[in-house]
Write an enzyme that holds these catalytic residues in place. Structure first.
Site, PDB file in Angstrom:
ATOM      1  N   SER A   1      -6.012 -10.398 -18.647  1.00  8.77           N
ATOM      2  CA  SER A   1      -5.303 -11.352 -18.312  1.00  8.77           C
ATOM      3  C   SER A   1      -4.098 -12.307 -18.401  1.00  8.77           C
ATOM      4  CB  SER A   1      -6.113 -12.978 -18.095  1.00  8.77           C
ATOM      5  OG  SER A   1      -5.576 -13.615 -16.698  1.00  8.77           O
TER       6      SER A   1
ATOM      7  N   TYR B   1     -12.308 -23.000 -19.979  1.00 12.21           N
ATOM      8  CA  TYR B   1     -11.679 -24.008 -18.676  1.00 12.21           C
ATOM      9  C   TYR B   1     -13.231 -25.083 -18.934  1.00 12.21           C
ATOM     10  CZ  TYR B   1      -9.567 -20.437 -15.818  1.00 12.21           C
ATOM     11  OH  TYR B   1      -8.881 -19.068 -15.608  1.00 12.21           O
TER      12      TYR B   1
END
EC number: 1.1.1.307
Length: 292
Positions: free
Chosen positions: A147, A59
């Site tokens: 993930s 991010y």
């Protein structure tokens, strides 16, 4: 607010509602501009009771989140910080060390491999997991997981894992409930499930087949469609990671703690949602009709 928690197979517990620090604030590669708005919003989220922060090196916002955590004034032990490795996958130990420094903490409550797309073979997945086990043994993370893994990627990882993943964070919502019993299979193997993009039916496909049911159920509980979707996740023992740039959304989302859907409402959302397919993330990795 008191967020319910979910038991992980390693004995730790994870809060079922998390504030995601990436989706609404994702920085493009090369963007180094400091985002003070993110600092202030994250600090507000923490002070409103969002103790579970979902972060990632991908991010590009770790420094801002670190400052927000420090300024929020909440003791570290009362927070649950999830972080993920992607760019640093070739040297996970170096990546986690750098992320810990940026986030100004000594450990992560949960550390995940963000995506499996780096792997060219099962051995690559297994070697990466060995590195994850090592960083947990070193005390840099209390729990470790993955993930965006599909079943074959989890199966390869489990073949050699000594300390198996506690969770798999995936795109999960009524329009992507995953095919072939994947979520029940993970639960059977003591792997919990986290959801991102959980509000997709309300935000991305507002005129989909759930438009009527969600509106009716929301009215029955005097809340919003977003809260109903969060409740559907949490009552399914799915960790709900959601995000926003608006403070009033933070107040809205926490209404989920006071909402209890009936079995009939849960079933209707699942059954109607399953009649439609929509995927947000990593579309380039899947065929248009792939529900895996």
């Amino acid at each position: 607010m008191e967020i319910p928690t979910l038991q992980l197979h390693d004995g730790n517990r994870i809060p079922l509602l998390a504030f995601g620090t990436g989706t609404a604030w994702y920085k493009e590669e090369g963007d180094t501009d400091f985002n003070n708005d993110l600092v202030q919003l994250t600090k507000t989220a923490i002070q409103k009771g969002y103790i579970h922060l979902d972060c990632s090196e991908m991010y590009g916002t770790e420094e801002e989140i670190g400052i927000a955590i420090k300024e929020a004034g909440i003791p570290r032990e009362k927070l649950f910080i999830t972080n993920k490795v992607a760019q640093g996958i070739d040297d996970i130990d170096a990546a986690v060390t750098q992320s810990l420094k940026k986030l100004q903490t000594d450990y992560f409550d949960l550390y995940l491999i963000h995506v499996p797309f780096f792997a060219e073979s099962p051995t690559d997945l297994q070697n990466a997991w060995k590195a994850m086990e090592a960083l947990k043994a070193a005390g840099k993370a209390k729990s470790i997981g993955v993930s965006n893994y599909l079943r074959h990627e989890l199966e390869a990882t489990l073949q050699t894992a000594i300390d198996p993943p506690v969770i798999n964070q995936i795109e999960y919502h009524p329009y992507l409930q995953r095919a072939n019993g994947y979520v029940p299979w993970m639960h059977e193997n003591n792997i919990q499930v986290g959801s991102f993009k959980g509000l997709t039916p309300a935000f991305r496909v507002p005129d989909g087949p759930l438009k009527g049911p969600l509106g009716r159920i929301a009215d029955a509980h005097q809340t919003t469609e977003n809260v109903v979707l969060l409740a559907w996740l949490i009552q399914s023992d799915i960790v709900a990671v959601t995000t926003t740039q608006k403070v009033d959304r933070l107040d809205e989302y926490k209404e989920v703690l006071d909402v209890k859907l009936t079995e009939e409402e849960m079933k209707e959302i699942s059954e109607v949602g399953a009649t439609f397919h929509f995927r947000n993330a990593w579309g380039e990795q899947f065929a248009d009709d792939d529900r895996s």
